[in-house]
Design a protein around this motif. Structure first.
Motif, PDB file in Angstrom:
ATOM      1  N   PRO A   5       0.827  -1.209   0.000  1.00  0.00           N
ATOM      2  CA  PRO A   5       0.000   0.000   0.000  1.00  0.00           C
ATOM      3  C   PRO A   5       0.862   1.261   0.000  1.00  0.00           C
ATOM      4  O   PRO A   5       2.021   1.240   0.421  1.00  0.00           O
ATOM      5  N   VAL A   6       0.255   2.355  -0.443  1.00  0.00           N
ATOM      6  CA  VAL A   6       0.956   3.627  -0.571  1.00  0.00           C
ATOM      7  C   VAL A   6       0.534   4.595   0.518  1.00  0.00           C
ATOM      8  O   VAL A   6      -0.665   4.794   0.764  1.00  0.00           O
ATOM      9  N   VAL A   7       1.521   5.183   1.184  1.00  0.00           N
ATOM     10  CA  VAL A   7       1.290   6.320   2.062  1.00  0.00           C
ATOM     11  C   VAL A   7       1.668   7.571   1.275  1.00  0.00           C
ATOM     12  O   VAL A   7       2.812   7.717   0.847  1.00  0.00           O
ATOM     13  N   LEU A   8       0.701   8.437   1.062  1.00  0.00           N
ATOM     14  CA  LEU A   8       0.945   9.667   0.308  1.00  0.00           C
ATOM     15  C   LEU A   8       1.356  10.798   1.237  1.00  0.00           C
ATOM     16  O   LEU A   8       0.731  11.005   2.284  1.00  0.00           O
ATOM     17  N   VAL A   9       2.399  11.520   0.856  1.00  0.00           N
ATOM     18  CA  VAL A   9       2.744  12.755   1.534  1.00  0.00           C
ATOM     19  C   VAL A   9       2.069  13.883   0.749  1.00  0.00           C
ATOM     20  O   VAL A   9       2.340  14.066  -0.440  1.00  0.00           O
ATOM     21  N   ILE A  10       1.185  14.598   1.402  1.00  0.00           N
ATOM     22  CA  ILE A  10       0.446  15.677   0.762  1.00  0.00           C
ATOM     23  C   ILE A  10       0.868  17.010   1.371  1.00  0.00           C
ATOM     24  O   ILE A  10       0.820  17.181   2.604  1.00  0.00           O
ATOM     25  N   ASP A  11       1.295  17.941   0.540  1.00  0.00           N
ATOM     26  CA  ASP A  11       1.612  19.292   0.990  1.00  0.00           C
ATOM     27  C   ASP A  11       0.449  20.196   0.586  1.00  0.00           C
ATOM     28  O   ASP A  11       0.303  20.542  -0.583  1.00  0.00           O
ATOM     29  N   PRO A  12      -0.390  20.595   1.558  1.00  0.00           N
ATOM     30  CA  PRO A  12      -1.556  21.395   1.209  1.00  0.00           C
ATOM     31  C   PRO A  12      -1.310  22.900   1.234  1.00  0.00           C
ATOM     32  O   PRO A  12      -2.259  23.693   1.350  1.00  0.00           O
ATOM     33  N   SER A  13      -0.054  23.304   1.116  1.00  0.00           N
ATOM     34  CA  SER A  13       0.250  24.734   1.102  1.00  0.00           C
ATOM     35  C   SER A  13      -0.532  25.416  -0.020  1.00  0.00           C
ATOM     36  O   SER A  13      -0.515  24.955  -1.167  1.00  0.00           O
ATOM     37  N   GLY A  14      -1.201  26.496   0.304  1.00  0.00           N
ATOM     38  CA  GLY A  14      -1.942  27.236  -0.700  1.00  0.00           C
ATOM     39  C   GLY A  14      -3.251  26.597  -1.107  1.00  0.00           C
ATOM     40  O   GLY A  14      -3.857  27.013  -2.108  1.00  0.00           O
ATOM     41  N   GLN A  15      -3.715  25.581  -0.369  1.00  0.00           N
ATOM     42  CA  GLN A  15      -4.981  24.934  -0.691  1.00  0.00           C
ATOM     43  C   GLN A  15      -5.592  24.379   0.574  1.00  0.00           C
ATOM     44  O   GLN A  15      -4.989  24.409   1.645  1.00  0.00           O
ATOM     45  N   ALA A  16      -6.788  23.865   0.463  1.00  0.00           N
ATOM     46  CA  ALA A  16      -7.461  23.237   1.601  1.00  0.00           C
ATOM     47  C   ALA A  16      -8.194  21.999   1.119  1.00  0.00           C
ATOM     48  O   ALA A  16      -7.594  20.929   0.973  1.00  0.00           O
ATOM     49  N   GLN A  17      -9.492  22.118   0.783  1.00  0.00           N
ATOM     50  CA  GLN A  17     -10.283  20.961   0.376  1.00  0.00           C
ATOM     51  C   GLN A  17      -9.757  20.299  -0.898  1.00  0.00           C
ATOM     52  O   GLN A  17      -9.968  19.105  -1.115  1.00  0.00           O
ATOM     53  N   THR A  18      -9.064  21.057  -1.717  1.00  0.00           N
ATOM     54  CA  THR A  18      -8.529  20.503  -2.971  1.00  0.00           C
ATOM     55  C   THR A  18      -7.555  19.360  -2.699  1.00  0.00           C
ATOM     56  O   THR A  18      -7.398  18.458  -3.531  1.00  0.00           O
ATOM     57  N   ALA A  19      -6.905  19.360  -1.546  1.00  0.00           N
ATOM     58  CA  ALA A  19      -5.982  18.269  -1.212  1.00  0.00           C
ATOM     59  C   ALA A  19      -6.701  16.931  -1.212  1.00  0.00           C
ATOM     60  O   ALA A  19      -6.135  15.912  -1.620  1.00  0.00           O
ATOM     61  N   ALA A  20      -7.963  16.917  -0.765  1.00  0.00           N
ATOM     62  CA  ALA A  20      -8.728  15.672  -0.768  1.00  0.00           C
ATOM     63  C   ALA A  20      -9.026  15.216  -2.181  1.00  0.00           C
ATOM     64  O   ALA A  20      -9.013  14.013  -2.481  1.00  0.00           O
ATOM     65  N   ALA A  21      -9.301  16.150  -3.071  1.00  0.00           N
ATOM     66  CA  ALA A  21      -9.557  15.797  -4.462  1.00  0.00           C
ATOM     67  C   ALA A  21      -8.321  15.180  -5.113  1.00  0.00           C
ATOM     68  O   ALA A  21      -8.409  14.203  -5.875  1.00  0.00           O
ATOM     69  N   ILE A  22      -7.165  15.727  -4.786  1.00  0.00           N
ATOM     70  CA  ILE A  22      -5.920  15.182  -5.322  1.00  0.00           C
ATOM     71  C   ILE A  22      -5.677  13.776  -4.793  1.00  0.00           C
ATOM     72  O   ILE A  22      -5.354  12.854  -5.556  1.00  0.00           O
ATOM     73  N   ALA A  23      -5.839  13.601  -3.492  1.00  0.00           N
ATOM     74  CA  ALA A  23      -5.618  12.283  -2.899  1.00  0.00           C
ATOM     75  C   ALA A  23      -6.607  11.259  -3.441  1.00  0.00           C
ATOM     76  O   ALA A  23      -6.239  10.116  -3.740  1.00  0.00           O
ATOM     77  N   ALA A  24      -7.876  11.657  -3.573  1.00  0.00           N
ATOM     78  CA  ALA A  24      -8.882  10.735  -4.098  1.00  0.00           C
ATOM     79  C   ALA A  24      -8.591  10.377  -5.554  1.00  0.00           C
ATOM     80  O   ALA A  24      -8.782   9.228  -5.977  1.00  0.00           O
ATOM     81  N   GLY A  25      -8.126  11.348  -6.322  1.00  0.00           N
ATOM     82  CA  GLY A  25      -7.776  11.065  -7.713  1.00  0.00           C
ATOM     83  C   GLY A  25      -6.631  10.078  -7.828  1.00  0.00           C
ATOM     84  O   GLY A  25      -6.658   9.162  -8.654  1.00  0.00           O
ATOM     85  N   LEU A  26      -5.625  10.242  -6.977  1.00  0.00           N
ATOM     86  CA  LEU A  26      -4.509   9.302  -6.975  1.00  0.00           C
ATOM     87  C   LEU A  26      -4.963   7.921  -6.502  1.00  0.00           C
ATOM     88  O   LEU A  26      -4.526   6.893  -7.039  1.00  0.00           O
ATOM     89  N   ARG A  27      -5.852   7.871  -5.530  1.00  0.00           N
ATOM     90  CA  ARG A  27      -6.365   6.593  -5.034  1.00  0.00           C
ATOM     91  C   ARG A  27      -7.087   5.812  -6.130  1.00  0.00           C
ATOM     92  O   ARG A  27      -6.954   4.578  -6.224  1.00  0.00           O
ATOM     93  N   ASP A  28      -7.846   6.509  -6.966  1.00  0.00           N
ATOM     94  CA  ASP A  28      -8.725   5.844  -7.932  1.00  0.00           C
ATOM     95  C   ASP A  28      -8.126   5.719  -9.327  1.00  0.00           C
ATOM     96  O   ASP A  28      -8.748   5.142 -10.216  1.00  0.00           O
ATOM     97  N   TYR A  29      -6.922   6.231  -9.529  1.00  0.00           N
ATOM     98  CA  TYR A  29      -6.369   6.310 -10.885  1.00  0.00           C
ATOM     99  C   TYR A  29      -6.005   4.950 -11.462  1.00  0.00           C
ATOM    100  O   TYR A  29      -6.164   4.725 -12.655  1.00  0.00           O
ATOM    101  N   ARG A  30      -5.523   4.053 -10.632  1.00  0.00           N
ATOM    102  CA  ARG A  30      -5.039   2.756 -11.116  1.00  0.00           C
ATOM    103  C   ARG A  30      -5.477   1.673 -10.145  1.00  0.00           C
ATOM    104  O   ARG A  30      -5.107   1.690  -8.972  1.00  0.00           O
ATOM    105  N   ALA A  31      -6.250   0.732 -10.649  1.00  0.00           N
ATOM    106  CA  ALA A  31      -6.916  -0.246  -9.782  1.00  0.00           C
ATOM    107  C   ALA A  31      -5.943  -1.074  -8.957  1.00  0.00           C
ATOM    108  O   ALA A  31      -6.249  -1.454  -7.827  1.00  0.00           O
ATOM    109  N   GLY A  32      -4.783  -1.393  -9.500  1.00  0.00           N
ATOM    110  CA  GLY A  32      -3.855  -2.267  -8.793  1.00  0.00           C
ATOM    111  C   GLY A  32      -3.032  -1.593  -7.725  1.00  0.00           C
ATOM    112  O   GLY A  32      -2.238  -2.245  -7.044  1.00  0.00           O
TER     113      GLY A  32
END
Length: 436
Positions: free
Chosen positions: A116-143
């Protein structure tokens, strides 16, 4: 049985290395054996990993290595409690054309190993958009499975709350949030991080990072999210031929970029390695049957190299009867001259006609596939070698016999062919593996 995790991010510069080192040291401080790996062609991070864990770290690379080679390398984690693979760039960043077993992306390693992947997210200059980025990375590739995220460089408790809430709503675990903490930043240099051996207080820096991360991250939750893992049985070794039986290897602050797995493979094949320091004006071991100059930062030490008469004379005498090979910075030192960033021209060994300059920086970066047009130590004409090139020098002259036809990852022929003259050979790329 070890627990495996991949540490990745949406992009470079987010804090993957710092988190990897901190987790490794924090778990080691708690009595766990930790094994690290580096996904992709980075020669610097494995040394930091070793400093944090007390165990040698190696590179694993889906563009240059097949699954059997990767399985062989990661099998060293069999007796560890925790195995961490630090990614490079963003999670899915690789090259456009597939290599041996993938594109070089960290996601290839995560899927291949089932970690499994632990993502390091830097939310500098953003807030809720960080969740959209993380969710997009989670769903991008099924494996590829997302374990959760660690937030880095959070501005305030309010900022953390604005970022955490949508992540929780999206079902993404937040293992912790790190406020800005300049004291644990690792210094930069134009090729990446300053080398571990150049930092006399690296142990204190890693200890502070471990303390800081343990204070703000749920280490037990991260560990529970890891996948139980055991190495594949019967994993084949690397397809690496040592350049000689006894190898004189240049090794100091100017010549330090060599992949650890290459040295291990040479030794595993029965080769003996003796090191020498050009910066200390040492010549290669006269009893060796081949001399190898790795890359590094010769442009930062060009004046000292030019003044090291014993080294240069000894290298020339060695090359009269035995092969000498240089990679990237080592190749430049085998040339006739190197101009540093200040425009000062320094005489080099002169075994090849190559002349390079750092006066006008031009980045050369990417995977390389070379088909040898002439032999080099350990490899015959026609051998297909996979490597990676990263430097900021400009070729002023490259007049000698081309060593290889070199392609980038898209299949385009490039001008950095390498050279051969007499017993001397050199390449701009660092060798990772030979095609089977």
């Amino acid at each position: 049985m070890a627990a495996g995790l991949v540490i990745s991010a949406p992009a470079s510069g987010v804090g993957k290395t710092t988190l990897t080192l901190a987790l490794a040291r924090a778990w080691r401080n708690r009595g766990l054996n930790v094994q690290c790996f580096k996904s992709g062609p980075d020669y610097i991070d494995p040394a930091f990993h070793a400093a944090a864990t007390g165990r040698a770290s190696v590179n694993i690379d889906s563009w240059a290595m097949d699954r059997a080679e990767i399985a062989h390398l990661v099998s060293r984690g069999a007796n560890a409690d925790v195995v961490l693979a630090e990614g490079s760039m963003g999670l899915f960043d690789g090259v456009a054309a597939r290599g041996v077993s993938g594109t070089g992306a960290t996601a290839d390693i995560a899927e291949m190993l089932g970690w499994p992947v632990v993502l390091v997210i830097d939310p500098s200059g953003q807030a809720q958009t960080a969740a959209a980025i993380a969710a997009g990375l989670r769903d991008y590739r099924a494996g590829v499975r997302l374990a959760g995220v660690v937030l880095n460089r959070v501005a305030s408790p309010r900022h953390e709350d604005l970022v955490r809430r949508p992540l929780n709503d999206a079902g993404i675990a937040v293992f912790g949030a790190l406020p800005r903490h300049a004291e644990i930043s690792l210094p930069k240099r134009h090729l990446g991080l300053v080398q571990a051996e150049e930092q006399v207080e690296i142990g204190k820096l890693i200890d502070e990072a471990a303390r800081f991360v343990a204070e703000h991250v749920d280490l037990e939750a991260v560990l529970r999210a890891a996948a139980s893992w055991a190495p594949q049985s019967g994993a084949n070794g690397l397809n690496v031929t040592p350049p000689g039986q006894r190898i004189a290897l240049a090794r100091d602050a100017a010549f330090s970029f060599v992949y650890p797995h290459m040295l291990e493979a040479w030794r595993a094949a029965g080769a003996e390695i003796s090191t020498f320091s050009p910066l200390a004006d040492e010549a290669p071991d006269a009893s060796a049957d081949v001399c190898w100059l790795p890359g590094g930062y010769p442009e930062l030490h060009a004046g000292k190299i030019a003044a090291s008469a014993r080294f240069r004379d000894g290298l020339r005498v060695f090359a009269e009867t035995r092969p000498v090979h240089g990679e990237c910075g080592g190749y430049m030192v085998l040339g006739i001259a190197l101009t540093d960033a200040d425009g000062v021209r320094h005489e080099m060994a002169g075994l090849l006609g190559l002349e390079t300059s750092f006066a006008k920086r031009r980045m050369h970066l990417g995977y390389r596939l070379a088909e040898l047009a002439a032999p080099m130590p350990g490899h015959q004409v026609g051998a297909r070698l996979r490597g990676h090139e990263f430097h900021y020098s400009t070729i002023i002259a490259q007049p000698d016999t081309p060593l290889a036809v070199v392609h980038d990852a898209t299949g385009t022929v490039i001008a950095e062919t390498g050279s051969r003259r007499g017993q001397a050979t050199g390449t701009f790329f660092h060798l990772i593996a030979e095609d089977r």
